[in-house]
Design an enzyme around this catalytic site. Structure first.
Site, PDB file in Angstrom:
ATOM      1  N   SER A 164      17.283  13.110  13.324  1.00  0.00           N
ATOM      2  CA  SER A 164      18.326  14.439  13.456  1.00  0.00           C
ATOM      3  C   SER A 164      19.809  14.927  13.407  1.00  0.00           C
ATOM      4  CB  SER A 164      17.890  14.877  15.098  1.00  0.00           C
ATOM      5  OG  SER A 164      18.311  13.551  15.979  1.00  0.00           O
ATOM      6  N   LYS A 165      20.487  15.701  13.342  1.00  0.00           N
ATOM      7  CA  LYS A 165      21.467  15.150  13.120  1.00  0.00           C
ATOM      8  C   LYS A 165      22.113  13.850  13.845  1.00  0.00           C
ATOM      9  CE  LYS A 165      23.305  19.722  12.056  1.00  0.00           C
ATOM     10  NZ  LYS A 165      24.172  20.666  12.120  1.00  0.00           N
ATOM     11  N   ARG A 166      21.636  13.621  15.569  1.00  0.00           N
ATOM     12  CA  ARG A 166      22.001  12.312  16.099  1.00  0.00           C
ATOM     13  C   ARG A 166      22.336  11.001  15.119  1.00  0.00           C
ATOM     14  NH1 ARG A 166      18.443  10.392  19.195  1.00  0.00           N
ATOM     15  NH2 ARG A 166      16.806  11.872  19.769  1.00  0.00           N
ATOM     16  N   HIS A 167      21.183  11.217  14.902  1.00  0.00           N
ATOM     17  CA  HIS A 167      20.745  10.025  13.800  1.00  0.00           C
ATOM     18  C   HIS A 167      21.167   9.187  12.456  1.00  0.00           C
ATOM     19  CE1 HIS A 167      16.704  10.372  16.989  1.00  0.00           C
ATOM     20  NE2 HIS A 167      17.025   9.552  17.083  1.00  0.00           N
ATOM     21  N   GLY A 168      21.970  11.200  12.044  1.00  0.00           N
ATOM     22  CA  GLY A 168      22.623  10.957  10.862  1.00  0.00           C
ATOM     23  C   GLY A 168      21.947  11.755  10.053  1.00  0.00           C
TER      24      GLY A 168
END
Length: 485
Positions: A249-253
């Site tokens: 997801s976005k929190r992982h980049g």
């Protein structure tokens, strides 16, 4: 169960309802490498039948991202929105052959059935109400212009088995399938009919896509069989997870490919990084050139295990590629970054030879192109700040203002003004004043670059040149004198 293969023909078929992200880019890359390895054809298709969510600007952004990654296509881009009649034609053929039927259930009725299924804790799949309608009833409803969708008539018994080139033999019990929609009641096609018709018409030999499509494969194989068409080979790629082993997801980049470009990542570094998300080249080497990838790529070397997206590894890999860039490629990229960041204006007084020398000096320490306009800003602009942490560490000794001024006066007459002579002058001053050379070196580094860490000080002086060095020493001495009053 696979197509007879002549020339390899593969496709990448993104939907322009969002930007190209890591998963899609990896899928495009594996298709592209497979085609290049076999001397085949890479086709680009845009699945834009979702009129409400598809946007032309997103199509343009996807094309730009693929081009930036170097994934040039041989045919296309083909737009599904320009092929709607073809999908309706095939749906009609399937109905005529008894493999599809009209479904008159309304959206409200279908939602009520889903709600009831959830309440009864059973799969919320279509119950086949309209499948069992007598033909006379179908004709009557059609004559009354009742709106209807077209559903595929899935077998009620038996198994569909196919050999996946990554996961091996896979079987699906037909009792798990539902009669899926081909055409919606507004006449627009669903994913299933669009993808099968396009893959047939474009003579696709291998369908290489994410493992999240595995459950779609038996439905599509049934459609190929109903149409009497050869079935392509399938290869499903493992999912990409974050470092915590959760869905990426976005929190992982998991940001758009274009955002990586904006972050200063090189296309060849991102391409190399993506290639290793699920594929292991012979020898398990980390840095793999594009030519090597094309030569070595093999679907048999793609893992069944989910890949892990590691932002730190991407940063490391990008630094490796930056270090290897030839000067003629590095300098234009640095110039572009400096102008984008506002460090260089249209009327900048810096000549290209100076920018090149400064860029080469910073090259071995940079992790991204952003480092040239960030930590390396002082090499290209006099408008830079002193890092507070650097001040705290290296500007705490009393008498530094006078020492820097003394060094400035010595360097004003150093001949030649190079790394050897500037080092000689600094060390001689430190010895005369009875201070450690490291004290003066560290304080001077902060004065010249604003940073606690930078390339070798005397190489920095040689690149900056006498005029900049003297002016920055004067500025630092005045700053220290003012704060110590």
């Amino acid at each position: 169960m696979s197509a007879a293969v002549g020339q390899v023909r593969v496709r990448f078929a993104p939907s322009p309802t969002g930007y190209l992200h890591v998963g899609g880019a990896r899928t495009a890359l594996f298709n592209w490498l497979f085609a290049r390895h076999h001397g085949g054809t890479f086709i680009l298709r845009i699945e834009d039948t979702d009129a409400d969510r598809s946007k032309p600007e997103l199509t343009s952004a996807i094309l730009e991202s693929l081009e930036w990654l170097g994934l040039t296509w041989d045919e296309g881009p083909f737009l599904q929105s320009q092929r709607l009649e073809r999908y309706r034609e095939v749906a009609a053929q399937l109905e005529q052959r008894g493999y599809a039927y009209p479904c008159f259930c309304t959206a409200e009725e279908l939602q009520a059935k889903r709600t009831q299924a959830e309440a009864e804790r059973r799969p919320a799949k279509y119950d086949g109400t309209c499948r069992r309608l007598p033909e006379s009833e179908r004709q009557q409803r059609r004559s009354e212009n009742k709106p209807f969708a077209i559903r595929f008539r899935a077998p009620e018994a038996g198994v569909t088995t196919f050999h996946d080139l990554v996961f091996g033999d896979i079987s699906y019990d037909h009792r798990e399938l539902e009669d899926f929609v081909l055409l919606r009641s507004d006449g627009n096609p669903t994913y299933h009919v669009g993808v099968v018709v396009d893959d047939l018409d474009m003579r696709i030999t291998h369908v290489i896509r994410g493992a999240d499509h595995l459950s779609n494969t038996p439905k599509q194989i049934l459609m190929y069989q109903a149409l009497g068409a050869p079935v392509p080979a399938f290869a499903h790629l493992p999912l990409i997870l974050g470092p915590d082993r959760q869905r990426l997801s976005k929190r992982h980049g998991a940001i758009a490919v274009s955002a990586y470009r904006d972050l200063g990542i090189l296309p060849e570094a991102l391409r190399n990084f993506l290639a290793l998300l699920g594929w292991t080249p012979p020898g398990q080497q980390e840095i793999v050139s594009l030519d090597e990838m094309i030569r070595m790529f093999d679907l048999q070397s793609v893992s069944r295990s989910n890949a892990v997206f590691d932002p730190e590894k991407l940063a490391w890999m990008n630094a490796e590629y930056l270090r290897r860039l030839p000067r003629e490629r590095l300098v234009p990229l640095v110039e572009e970054e400096l102008r984008s960041a506002g460090v260089l204006g249209a009327s900048s007084a810096l000549d290209r030879d100076y920018i090149a020398r400064a860029a080469v000096l910073l090259q071995s320490r940079a992790r991204t192109l952003k480092d040239f306009s960030g930590a390396g800003r002082a090499f290209f602009s006099d408008d830079f700040a002193y890092d507070p942490e650097a001040i705290k560490r290296f500007w705490k000794e009393p008498g530094l203002a006078e020492l820097l001024e003394a060094l400035r006066q010595r360097l004003a007459h150093a001949e030649p003004f190079d790394a050897v002579q500037t080092e000689r002058q600094l060390r001689a001053l430190a010895e005369e004043r009875g201070v450690k050379a490291a004290l003066l070196i560290n304080a001077t580094r902060v004065a010249l670059t604003g940073q606690a860490v930078a390339p070798g000080l005397f190489d920095v002086m040689a690149v900056l040149g006498r005029e900049r060095v003297l002016e920055r020493l004067r500025r630092a001495a005045e700053h220290l004198a003012a704060v110590n009053v």
